[in-house]
Design a protein around this motif. Structure first.
Motif: not given
Length: 206
Positions: A72-77, A86-94, A102-109, A201-206
């Motif tokens: 899971i990758i979170v694009d806060t911007k 798979d295959d270079g795709k992702a499900m994207r949610y707003g 209160f912003e934050w970034s990092g890696v979690a599970r 699952a790995k969660v990356i917050v950017r």
């Protein structure tokens, strides 16, 4: 009349429709899936999705990353959450993200997953909003609960980060920076993400 141009155009149009690809890069759009839902005895109301920008509707998009499927990758911007497929795709949610300060970034599970979770406001929040003290022992699940229909609890090496990926009844907050740091999704979207994401699952917050 020369029918050849007509048939060529029609064939191209049909091919594009079958591929499900739109001019903005969306491979498949799920705008029709925000209707009312009965879940665990609760009746989630429909979302007035026409009032939310199309880019924040759930959709499959092309997405190149070295992260493995299930991440899971979170694009806060940009206010997007990507579930890598798979295959270079992702499900994207707003999403809605943390407001200024209160912003934050990092890696979690994802350490835990809960359906219709209890919400317990942290002590700093109660100090800022004393009216929340009545929920010190936990606010019961329900349609007005701030965690919505599902919550994914994020832990890192230090333990519970205090942050969650969760649903929200406040559809107006999607695409905005309004929370106390948690990442919020429409309830219909968090149910979809909950069903896809696995414990660990790995969660990356950017």
């Amino acid at each position: 009349m020369n029918w050849k141009p007509f048939f060529v155009a029609a064939t191209l149009g049909l091919s594009a429709a079958l591929a499900g690809c739109s001019s903005d890069g969306s491979l498949r759009l799920f705008t029709s899936e925000y209707g009312a839902v009965t879940d665990a005895g609760y009746r989630l109301p429909s979302v007035p999705i026409s009032q939310i920008p199309r880019k924040y509707h759930r959709q499959i998009v092309s997405y190149e990353t070295k992260e493995k499927p299930g991440t899971i990758i979170v694009d806060t911007k940009e206010k997007y959450l990507y579930f890598v497929m798979d295959d270079g795709k992702a499900m994207r949610y707003g999403i809605g993200v943390g407001r200024e300060g209160f912003e934050w970034s990092g890696v979690a599970r994802v350490a835990m997953k809960r359906e219709w979770p209890t919400w317990t406001p942290p002590a700093p929040m109660i100090r800022r909003q004393p009216e929340l003290a009545k929920w010190r022992g936990g606010m019961p699940p329900g349609l007005s609960n701030p965690l919505g229909a599902r919550a994914l609890y994020l832990f890192d090496r230090g333990g519970d980060t205090g942050y969650r990926l969760h649903g929200t009844p406040e559809w107006q907050s999607i695409g905005r920076a309004v929370s106390s740091g948690c990442i919020r999704l429409l309830n219909q979207d968090i149910i979809d993400l909950y069903n896809r994401a696995e414990i660990g699952a790995k969660v990356i917050v950017r």
